[in-house]
Design a protein around this motif. Structure first.
Motif, PDB file in Angstrom:
ATOM      1  N   UNK A 234       0.852  -1.183   0.000  1.00  0.00           N
ATOM      2  CA  UNK A 234       0.000   0.000   0.000  1.00  0.00           C
ATOM      3  C   UNK A 234       0.888   1.233   0.000  1.00  0.00           C
ATOM      4  N   UNK A 235       0.810   2.027   1.065  1.00  0.00           N
ATOM      5  CA  UNK A 235       1.664   3.208   1.199  1.00  0.00           C
ATOM      6  C   UNK A 235       2.831   2.988   2.155  1.00  0.00           C
ATOM      7  N   UNK A 236       2.991   1.766   2.641  1.00  0.00           N
ATOM      8  CA  UNK A 236       4.027   1.462   3.616  1.00  0.00           C
ATOM      9  C   UNK A 236       5.187   0.730   2.940  1.00  0.00           C
ATOM     10  N   UNK A 237       6.408   1.278   3.065  1.00  0.00           N
ATOM     11  CA  UNK A 237       7.552   0.599   2.449  1.00  0.00           C
ATOM     12  C   UNK A 237       8.002  -0.595   3.278  1.00  0.00           C
ATOM     13  N   UNK A 238       8.472  -1.619   2.592  1.00  0.00           N
ATOM     14  CA  UNK A 238       9.045  -2.794   3.253  1.00  0.00           C
ATOM     15  C   UNK A 238      10.536  -2.801   2.952  1.00  0.00           C
ATOM     16  N   UNK A 239      11.329  -3.072   3.973  1.00  0.00           N
ATOM     17  CA  UNK A 239      12.780  -3.060   3.830  1.00  0.00           C
ATOM     18  C   UNK A 239      13.355  -4.438   4.089  1.00  0.00           C
ATOM     19  N   UNK A 240      14.570  -4.666   3.595  1.00  0.00           N
ATOM     20  CA  UNK A 240      15.229  -5.952   3.789  1.00  0.00           C
ATOM     21  C   UNK A 240      16.736  -5.763   3.721  1.00  0.00           C
ATOM     22  N   UNK A 241      17.433  -6.881   3.671  1.00  0.00           N
ATOM     23  CA  UNK A 241      18.877  -6.812   3.471  1.00  0.00           C
ATOM     24  C   UNK A 241      19.166  -6.605   1.979  1.00  0.00           C
ATOM     25  N   UNK A 242      20.406  -6.415   1.641  1.00  0.00           N
ATOM     26  CA  UNK A 242      20.782  -6.088   0.266  1.00  0.00           C
ATOM     27  C   UNK A 242      20.413  -7.198  -0.720  1.00  0.00           C
ATOM     28  N   UNK A 243      20.501  -8.441  -0.282  1.00  0.00           N
ATOM     29  CA  UNK A 243      20.238  -9.581  -1.162  1.00  0.00           C
ATOM     30  C   UNK A 243      18.796  -9.618  -1.668  1.00  0.00           C
ATOM     31  N   UNK A 244      17.847  -9.185  -0.829  1.00  0.00           N
ATOM     32  CA  UNK A 244      16.428  -9.252  -1.181  1.00  0.00           C
ATOM     33  C   UNK A 244      15.866  -7.921  -1.691  1.00  0.00           C
ATOM     34  N   UNK A 245      16.702  -6.913  -1.814  1.00  0.00           N
ATOM     35  CA  UNK A 245      16.245  -5.587  -2.239  1.00  0.00           C
ATOM     36  C   UNK A 245      15.794  -5.580  -3.693  1.00  0.00           C
ATOM     37  N   UNK A 246      14.899  -4.643  -4.004  1.00  0.00           N
ATOM     38  CA  UNK A 246      14.433  -4.498  -5.383  1.00  0.00           C
ATOM     39  C   UNK A 246      15.584  -3.992  -6.250  1.00  0.00           C
TER      40      UNK A 246
END
Length: 72
Positions: free
Chosen positions: A25-37
């Motif tokens: 929605x309007x909330x960003x999801x973050x992760x480690x570098x390997x799983x990043x867009x």
């Protein structure tokens, strides 16, 4: 290229770097570098970077939002 989100975590008083993964929605999801867009050109990332710069949190303060791994 990936979007790196540099922040200061108020809960443990530490500096952190996380990577943008996707939007819920309007909330960003973050992760480690390997799983990043992964972005293939800078124009694709411009909208997400501008939206992420507006993001706020009660637990952290944004220091910088940057595109990493630019192809020169």
């Amino acid at each position: 290229m990936r979007i790196a989100f540099h922040l200061f975590d108020l809960t443990d008083q530490s500096f952190k770097k996380v990577y943008f993964k996707k939007w819920h929605g309007n909330v960003p999801e973050f992760s480690d570098k390997k799983l990043a867009q992964e972005y293939w050109n800078e124009r694709q990332a411009v909208d997400d970077i501008s939206r992420l710069k507006k993001a706020t949190s009660k637990r952290a303060r944004t220091l910088a939002v940057r595109l990493e791994g630019k192809i020169e």
